[in-house]
Design a protein around this motif. Structure first.
Motif, PDB file in Angstrom:
ATOM      1  N   UNK A  82     103.722 121.869  68.949  1.00 32.00           N
ATOM      2  CA  UNK A  82     104.211 120.652  69.589  1.00 32.00           C
ATOM      3  C   UNK A  82     105.596 120.868  70.216  1.00 32.00           C
ATOM      4  N   UNK A  83     105.659 120.877  71.527  1.00 38.07           N
ATOM      5  CA  UNK A  83     106.941 121.020  72.220  1.00 38.07           C
ATOM      6  C   UNK A  83     107.504 122.431  72.231  1.00 38.07           C
ATOM      7  N   UNK A  84     106.708 123.407  71.805  1.00 40.97           N
ATOM      8  CA  UNK A  84     107.170 124.808  71.798  1.00 40.97           C
ATOM      9  C   UNK A  84     106.297 125.615  72.765  1.00 40.97           C
TER      10      UNK A  84
ATOM     11  N   UNK B 271     110.566 131.906  76.029  1.00 42.61           N
ATOM     12  CA  UNK B 271     110.013 130.596  75.683  1.00 42.61           C
ATOM     13  C   UNK B 271     111.050 129.497  75.732  1.00 42.61           C
ATOM     14  N   UNK B 272     110.621 128.300  75.328  1.00 43.37           N
ATOM     15  CA  UNK B 272     111.550 127.174  75.259  1.00 43.37           C
ATOM     16  C   UNK B 272     111.028 126.118  74.307  1.00 43.37           C
ATOM     17  N   UNK B 273     111.966 125.338  73.791  1.00 42.07           N
ATOM     18  CA  UNK B 273     111.656 124.274  72.835  1.00 42.07           C
ATOM     19  C   UNK B 273     112.158 122.967  73.439  1.00 42.07           C
TER      20      UNK B 273
ATOM     21  N   UNK C  19     115.680 132.708  66.499  1.00 42.66           N
ATOM     22  CA  UNK C  19     115.702 131.243  66.611  1.00 42.66           C
ATOM     23  C   UNK C  19     114.500 130.672  65.869  1.00 42.66           C
ATOM     24  N   UNK C  20     114.751 129.701  64.999  1.00 40.33           N
ATOM     25  CA  UNK C  20     113.658 129.050  64.268  1.00 40.33           C
ATOM     26  C   UNK C  20     113.602 127.580  64.674  1.00 40.33           C
ATOM     27  N   UNK C  21     112.452 127.155  65.168  1.00 40.51           N
ATOM     28  CA  UNK C  21     112.228 125.725  65.377  1.00 40.51           C
ATOM     29  C   UNK C  21     111.755 125.165  64.044  1.00 40.51           C
TER      30      UNK C  21
ATOM     31  N   UNK D   1     111.052 122.195  62.988  1.00 40.57           N
ATOM     32  CA  UNK D   1     110.008 121.156  62.964  1.00 40.57           C
ATOM     33  C   UNK D   1     108.605 121.762  62.867  1.00 40.57           C
ATOM     34  N   UNK D   2     108.355 122.819  63.627  1.00 38.49           N
ATOM     35  CA  UNK D   2     107.003 123.392  63.649  1.00 38.49           C
ATOM     36  C   UNK D   2     106.913 124.727  62.906  1.00 38.49           C
ATOM     37  N   UNK D   3     108.037 125.223  62.415  1.00 34.92           N
ATOM     38  CA  UNK D   3     108.012 126.524  61.741  1.00 34.92           C
ATOM     39  C   UNK D   3     107.714 127.666  62.704  1.00 34.92           C
ATOM     40  N   UNK D   4     108.170 127.528  63.940  1.00 38.81           N
ATOM     41  CA  UNK D   4     107.965 128.597  64.918  1.00 38.81           C
ATOM     42  C   UNK D   4     109.220 129.466  64.981  1.00 38.81           C
ATOM     43  N   UNK D   5     109.034 130.738  64.709  1.00 40.11           N
ATOM     44  CA  UNK D   5     110.158 131.676  64.707  1.00 40.11           C
ATOM     45  C   UNK D   5     110.116 132.544  65.969  1.00 40.11           C
ATOM     46  N   UNK D   6     111.173 132.458  66.768  1.00 42.86           N
ATOM     47  CA  UNK D   6     111.333 133.376  67.894  1.00 42.86           C
ATOM     48  C   UNK D   6     112.124 134.566  67.367  1.00 42.86           C
ATOM     49  N   UNK D   7     111.453 135.694  67.196  1.00 41.25           N
ATOM     50  CA  UNK D   7     112.070 136.828  66.486  1.00 41.25           C
ATOM     51  C   UNK D   7     112.736 137.828  67.422  1.00 41.25           C
ATOM     52  N   UNK D   8     112.674 137.587  68.729  1.00 41.70           N
ATOM     53  CA  UNK D   8     113.208 138.592  69.650  1.00 41.70           C
ATOM     54  C   UNK D   8     112.550 139.936  69.368  1.00 41.70           C
ATOM     55  N   UNK D   9     113.266 141.010  69.602  1.00 42.80           N
ATOM     56  CA  UNK D   9     112.663 142.335  69.429  1.00 42.80           C
ATOM     57  C   UNK D   9     112.742 142.849  67.998  1.00 42.80           C
TER      58      UNK D   9
END
Ligand code: ZN
Lengths: 257, 324
Positions: free
Chosen positions: B40-42, B64-66, B196-198, B200-208
């Protein structure tokens, strides 16, 4: 029927060409500069492309100031009097020469490459014939000869000329000598950030010996990479070693064990 | 005859390169980026499982974007000006909320080279101070490298620019109705990585720090630290991970695969130096079969050996110098 014959003829032609490339006087890299290289650095002597000399190196080069090259010299060559390493498209094509004093199975070195180029290793045997092995180096980051050497520890005054080495017993029964000498190996083509030319300054001669006598002499140019590393495989390396080097300013360096 | 043949083949190559860069021009240098809403929104712009080349223009990275109630947070900026502009256009087609902040996960060009365009639209661009230093140090040389790898057409107008803000410590960003945790996890993949961790949804942007089904790049890496960071991320409360490269991660197997590969690299390089191999030996050695499924394996393996082997070999020579 005719077309089948034609096909056979075409296959024969292709096979024939492949064979010529495997051992013959035709340059497998089809390089326009080869004739000049042959005249200038192999003295125009008889030269054959065969697989008694092979060049082992990565084909795609991302760091053109540190390109590892290993030259494998088949024992079937018999006595080798001289080995020349040539990077054709370099501003300094002749990278180094090695004069073995005993049988050497491998000579390793790190070099600079200015741009993509055939890399040739040629070994002259006692009959005066050069045996040539080639590899095509695809340089993804050109400028290895004109890049200033920011990432070298070389030139860090106190360590200039420091020689360190190790020996190893290899699986194939030979002994390996690996040595490093701290030196900037300036090509003369690089500039300081202020725009001043950095003069050429490089190790030009290295002599390796053990208790049994000389092992090999190296003549090196500035196309050898900064802080050069040389590797030599030979049988029966004696434990006592002596390494002498001299650079283009006449400074002499030595180490022994 | 020899000369003619060589120059013809060189011409063919040039013509092919030119055609590829012209066709890129004809397409208006578009990447065809599509935002994939993975939660949702990610949203994620998925990159290709390839190395940079003249066809893909460096579209090999996941960005990506949130979208919050108040504002948008962008994560990574792509390899070129054109990529970043396209990213911004797509984000604006989805939401009219301002892209107030942009996190660049580290200094590697596929992640950082579009940051100038985000600054241009008044987004605050955040980076780890070590990543900023790396970008300013290597940026110019890397632009040259990318022009060679993918053609100047793709790189036109791409300039190195500084971020606006340093991330030294973890911080929370209120996007409106959701919070993004921005967390330095440095010294592993590069000296200046940020994740970066969102929440709300538990989405982790881990980069490299995560390469999924793709060989990780290690020239700026410290493998022991990277292994620690894998443990840290594995223990975090995530539902899904967007890796820097490769498809979405939804289970833990990626951590084992990465640790296995990174440990193998480190161990092989150490053993290789210890038995007296040359770098040419190490770079031309075979990779075990269990890693053959990783994309871009061959080139990354050689690249890894170049940096790891030389580092260990240098230490070994230094130690020998003390004895000799
Ligand atoms: Zn990276």
């Amino acid at each position: 029927m005719k077309s089948i014959l034609g096909l056979f003829a075409a296959i024969g032609l292709v096979l024939g060409m492949t064979q010529m490339a495997a051992a013959g006087s035709i340059d497998p890299n089809d390089s326009p500069l080869w004739q000049t290289m042959h005249q200038d650095f192999l003295y125009g002597d008889e030269a054959v492309f065969d697989d008694l000399v092979t060049v082992v190196m990565p084909v795609d080069i991302e760091n053109s100031t540190d390109v590892p090259v290993a030259i494998r010299l088949s024992p079937d060559l018999g006595e080798v009097e001289e080995v020349a390493l040539i990077a054709e498209n370099n501003p300094i094509p002749l990278v180094a020469r090695m004069y073995p004093h005993r049988q050497i199975n491998m000579f390793g070195i790190k070099i600079r490459l200015e741009m993509s180029t055939p890399v040739r290793a040629a070994a002259r045997t006692a009959d005066g014939v050069w045996h040539v092995g080639s590899e095509w180096a695809n340089v993804l980051t050109p400028g290895g000869c004109s890049a200033p050497i920011e990432f070298s520890e070389a030139g860090a005054g106190a360590r200039l000329g420091e020689i360190s080495f190790r020996t190893y017993a290899r699986d194939d029964g030979t002994d390996r000598l690996k040595m490093r000498i701290i030196h900037p190996m300036e090509t003369g083509f690089a500039f300081t950030p202020e725009g001043d030319e950095i003069p050429a300054y490089f190790v030009e001669r290295i002599e390796l010996a053990d208790e049994n006598g000389p092992i090999a002499d190296l003549v090196t140019n500035a196309a050898v990479a900064p802080d050069p590393i040389f590797t030599i495989d030979t049988a029966g390396l004696n434990q006592s070693l002596q390494i002498n080097a001299r650079d283009s300013e006449g400074l002499q360096f030595e180490t022994f064990r | 005859m020899t000369i003619i043949r060589t120059s013809i083949s060189a011409f063919v190559v040039l013509a092919a390169l030119l055609a590829a860069s012209l066709s890129a021009h004809a397409r208006g240098l578009t990447y065809g980026l599509q935002a994939d809403e993975i939660a949702d929104g990610v949203y994620v712009f998925w990159g290709l499982q390839e190395n940079w080349n003249v066809q893909n223009g460096g579209n090999i990275v996941n960005t990506g974007f949130i979208v919050g109630d108040k504002e948008v947070l962008a994560i990574d900026t792509g390899p070129t000006k054109f990529y970043a502009d396209e990213m911004i256009r797509v984000i604006r087609s989805i939401t009219d909320k301002p892209i107030r902040n942009t996190v660049v996960t580290h200094h590697h060009p596929d992640h950082s080279f579009g940051l100038q365009r985000f600054k241009k639209i008044n987004s605050r661009v955040m980076m780890h101070p070590e990543a900023r230093a790396g970008l300013l140090r290597d940026g110019a040389a890397l632009i040259g490298f990318m022009e060679i790898a993918m053609g100047q057409g793709w790189m036109a107008g791409t300039e190195i620019d500084k971020p606006n803000k340093s991330i030294r410590q973890s911080m929370k960003l209120d996007l409106g109705g959701r919070t993004a945790l921005i967390m330095p996890l440095d010294g592993g993949h590069t000296p200046g990585d940020v994740i970066v961790m969102d929440q709300k949804t538990g989405t982790l942007f881990a980069g490299d720090l995560i390469f999924h089904q793709r060989a990780p790049t290690v020239p700026h890496a410290d493998i022991p630290t990277w292994l620690d960071h894998l443990n840290t991320m594995s223990a975090m409360d995530w539902q899904r991970i967007v890796p820097g490269h490769g498809p979405l991660v939804t289970d833990r197997s990626v951590f084992n695969m990465m640790a296995d590969y990174l440990e193998y690299l480190q161990q092989f390089a150490e053993d290789s130096v210890a038995r007296g191999d040359t770098l040419a030996d190490a770079m031309t050695s075979d990779v075990p079969e269990r890693f053959h499924g990783l994309s871009t394996l061959q080139i990354e393996y050689r690249r890894s050996m170049l940096s790891l082997f030389r580092k260990i070999e240098t230490q070994d020579f230094d130690a020998a110098a003390a004895v000799n």
